[in-house]
Scaffold this motif. Structure first.
Motif, PDB file in Angstrom:
ATOM      1  N   MET A   1     -34.376 -26.903 -67.400  1.00  0.00           N
ATOM      2  CA  MET A   1     -33.050 -26.662 -67.970  1.00  0.00           C
ATOM      3  C   MET A   1     -32.628 -25.214 -67.788  1.00  0.00           C
ATOM      4  O   MET A   1     -31.451 -24.921 -67.552  1.00  0.00           O
TER       5      MET A   1
ATOM      6  N   ALA B   1     -33.295 -20.552 -72.436  1.00  0.00           N
ATOM      7  CA  ALA B   1     -32.424 -19.386 -72.300  1.00  0.00           C
ATOM      8  C   ALA B   1     -33.150 -18.232 -71.606  1.00  0.00           C
ATOM      9  O   ALA B   1     -32.555 -17.477 -70.822  1.00  0.00           O
TER      10      ALA B   1
ATOM     11  N   SER C   1     -27.866 -18.144 -74.942  1.00  0.00           N
ATOM     12  CA  SER C   1     -27.452 -18.102 -73.542  1.00  0.00           C
ATOM     13  C   SER C   1     -26.294 -17.115 -73.386  1.00  0.00           C
ATOM     14  O   SER C   1     -25.388 -17.077 -74.218  1.00  0.00           O
TER      15      SER C   1
ATOM     16  N   GLY D   1     -24.248 -21.651 -64.295  1.00  0.00           N
ATOM     17  CA  GLY D   1     -23.529 -20.489 -64.801  1.00  0.00           C
ATOM     18  C   GLY D   1     -23.073 -19.556 -63.702  1.00  0.00           C
ATOM     19  O   GLY D   1     -21.953 -19.023 -63.743  1.00  0.00           O
TER      20      GLY D   1
ATOM     21  N   THR E   1     -29.350 -24.067 -65.860  1.00  0.00           N
ATOM     22  CA  THR E   1     -28.382 -23.223 -66.555  1.00  0.00           C
ATOM     23  C   THR E   1     -27.967 -22.033 -65.695  1.00  0.00           C
ATOM     24  O   THR E   1     -26.776 -21.719 -65.567  1.00  0.00           O
TER      25      THR E   1
ATOM     26  N   GLY F   1     -33.296 -19.119 -67.968  1.00  0.00           N
ATOM     27  CA  GLY F   1     -31.946 -18.921 -67.444  1.00  0.00           C
ATOM     28  C   GLY F   1     -31.665 -17.451 -67.189  1.00  0.00           C
ATOM     29  O   GLY F   1     -31.045 -17.095 -66.180  1.00  0.00           O
TER      30      GLY F   1
ATOM     31  N   MET G   1     -26.198 -26.365 -73.069  1.00  0.00           N
ATOM     32  CA  MET G   1     -27.307 -26.875 -72.269  1.00  0.00           C
ATOM     33  C   MET G   1     -28.639 -26.386 -72.820  1.00  0.00           C
ATOM     34  O   MET G   1     -29.602 -27.149 -72.951  1.00  0.00           O
ATOM     35  N   CYS G   2     -28.716 -25.105 -73.153  1.00  0.00           N
ATOM     36  CA  CYS G   2     -29.979 -24.528 -73.622  1.00  0.00           C
ATOM     37  C   CYS G   2     -30.312 -24.930 -75.056  1.00  0.00           C
ATOM     38  O   CYS G   2     -31.483 -25.007 -75.422  1.00  0.00           O
TER      39      CYS G   2
ATOM     40  N   ALA H   1     -33.042 -29.564 -73.457  1.00  0.00           N
ATOM     41  CA  ALA H   1     -33.884 -28.395 -73.214  1.00  0.00           C
ATOM     42  C   ALA H   1     -35.291 -28.604 -73.774  1.00  0.00           C
ATOM     43  O   ALA H   1     -36.259 -28.096 -73.211  1.00  0.00           O
TER      44      ALA H   1
ATOM     45  N   THR I   1     -23.010 -23.204 -71.071  1.00  0.00           N
ATOM     46  CA  THR I   1     -24.448 -23.143 -70.801  1.00  0.00           C
ATOM     47  C   THR I   1     -25.249 -23.009 -72.092  1.00  0.00           C
ATOM     48  O   THR I   1     -26.425 -23.385 -72.137  1.00  0.00           O
TER      49      THR I   1
END
Length: 392
Positions: free
Chosen positions: A12, A295, A69, A20, A16, A298, A278-279, A284, A275
């Motif tokens: 993930m 995160a 994030s 992003g 991300t 990412g 997502m995190c 995640a 994002t």
């Protein structure tokens, strides 16, 4: 911390970073160039932003053990794209970036300022954002008019992939752009050599120039749109996912990293919204206490992408400008539709929102000050007058 690491968070986090960066780097390049940056200065700004938001995500996620994030200010970049070159050129714009970063830090540390920003009527903030974005949203249609053979594949990729998986719509458009560049654009002999020579991370110091014009035309609108459209929603996303962050320190941290990136051309970094979802979501990791690793990963991904910003920018520079504007416009369609709906859904504030939208979208400047600022003022006056009449 290592016990909390998981393959699921690794995947993930990588996704991300890719989404992003790929979904909106074109908007950033367009915005920086619009306020006077050269290709190399724009590449430096892209690199500085990506590295700054990567470091910020890692530091905050490690310190708080929350999936914090970070993103660059995409609405802010769209704002720059409509502002144009101001007096003093790009150094003056960088001065505006620095003032904006300081305002974000103060908003995080000084609660009354943070509350003042949060109290800006949401319909007006959304109307200003939609007015800023709409110009770039026309670019995909203009790209078809420029050359259907080049513009249509980009838009069709976005439509078809987005119908099945919205998250990958813009990366699909970006992939179509790359294919169009390879097979449809006549690249001069030797031009690709510049891409190969751009492997060294771009970095150029821009000595800032401070002026009242830059503060009013760039710093204040950039601060408002970044706080209202990114930082505040970013906190909301974390709360929706059952986290309880302290907003002030997070805002101040994004302002600090914005301040570090500004002299190298970066306009602003902030809490992410899309994002962040997502995190911070179950994808995640099932355990909320272990999602912060997404995160962190990412952030590492953003740093890697940032170091490759020179290659990205050199390749993009070979394309007709309207094509990269088309990708940027597609990346902003979702933001435009969401902000427009939020701006006009309340009948009581609809006229005030319309005034803000129309003044901002006009692209006209009054007294050397950008339309985004005047749009907010005009809408605010209309809203105040309507409330006064109702009370009377």
């Amino acid at each position: 911390m290592l016990r909390d690491f998981s393959v699921q968070s690794l995947f993930m986090g990588c996704l991300t970073a890719f989404v992003g960066f790929a979904s909106s780097f074109a908007v950033v390049l367009q915005g920086l160039k619009a306020v006077g940056a050269t290709d190399f200065e724009a590449a430096s700004g892209l690199m500085a932003l990506s590295v700054a938001m990567g470091l910020c995500a890692i530091v905050l996620s490690v310190a708080t053990r929350l999936p914090v994030s970070i993103a660059w200010s995409t609405p802010g970049a769209a704002l720059l794209a409509t502002t144009g070159v101001i007096e003093g050129g790009f150094p003056a714009a960088v001065g505006g970036f620095i003032v904006c970063a300081v305002l974000i830090i103060v908003a995080g540390l000084f609660k009354p300022l943070g509350r003042a920003v949060a109290s800006i009527p949401a319909p007006l903030a959304n109307a200003m954002l939609s007015g800023v974005i709409i110009g770039l949203c026309f670019a995909p249609i203009k790209a078809i008019g420029f050359n259907p053979a080049l513009g249509l594949p980009i838009i069709l990729a976005w439509i078809v992939v987005g119908a099945f998986r919205r998250l990958f719509a813009v990366p699909a458009a970006l992939a179509a752009f790359v294919l169009v560049m390879i097979f449809g654009v006549d690249i001069p002999a030797g031009a690709l050599d510049s891409v190969a020579q751009s492997l060294t991370p771009p970095m150029e110091w821009v000595t800032p120039v401070f002026s009242l014009h830059a503060v009013v035309s760039i710093a204040l609108p950039l601060f408002i749109v970044t706080m209202a459209s990114q930082n505040i929603p970013g906190i909301a996303v974390l709360k929706v996912n059952h986290y309880d962050p302290q907003p002030g320190p997070l805002f101040a941290a994004t302002g600090f990293f914005s301040l570090l990136s500004a002299p190298f051309g970066g306009h602003a970094v902030n809490l992410a919204a899309i994002t962040a979802a997502m995190c911070a979501g179950e994808d995640a990791h099932p355990d909320p206490k272990r999602r912060y690793w997404a995160a962190i990963i990412g952030g590492v991904g953003y740093i890697i992408f940032g170091l490759l910003a020179g290659v990205v920018t050199a390749f993009v520079a070979l394309a007709p400008p309207i094509l990269i504007q088309a990708v940027a416009g597609l990346a902003l369609v979702g933001a435009f539709s969401g902000s427009a709906v939020a701006a006009f859904k309340d009948p009581e504030t609809r006229e005030a929102a319309a005034i803000t939208f129309l003044i901002t979208a006009s692209g006209l400047s009054f007294g050397g000050v950008s339309g985004a600022f005047w749009g907010l003022i005009g809408g605010g006056l209309m809203m105040a007058l309507q409330r006064l009449v109702r009370r009377g």
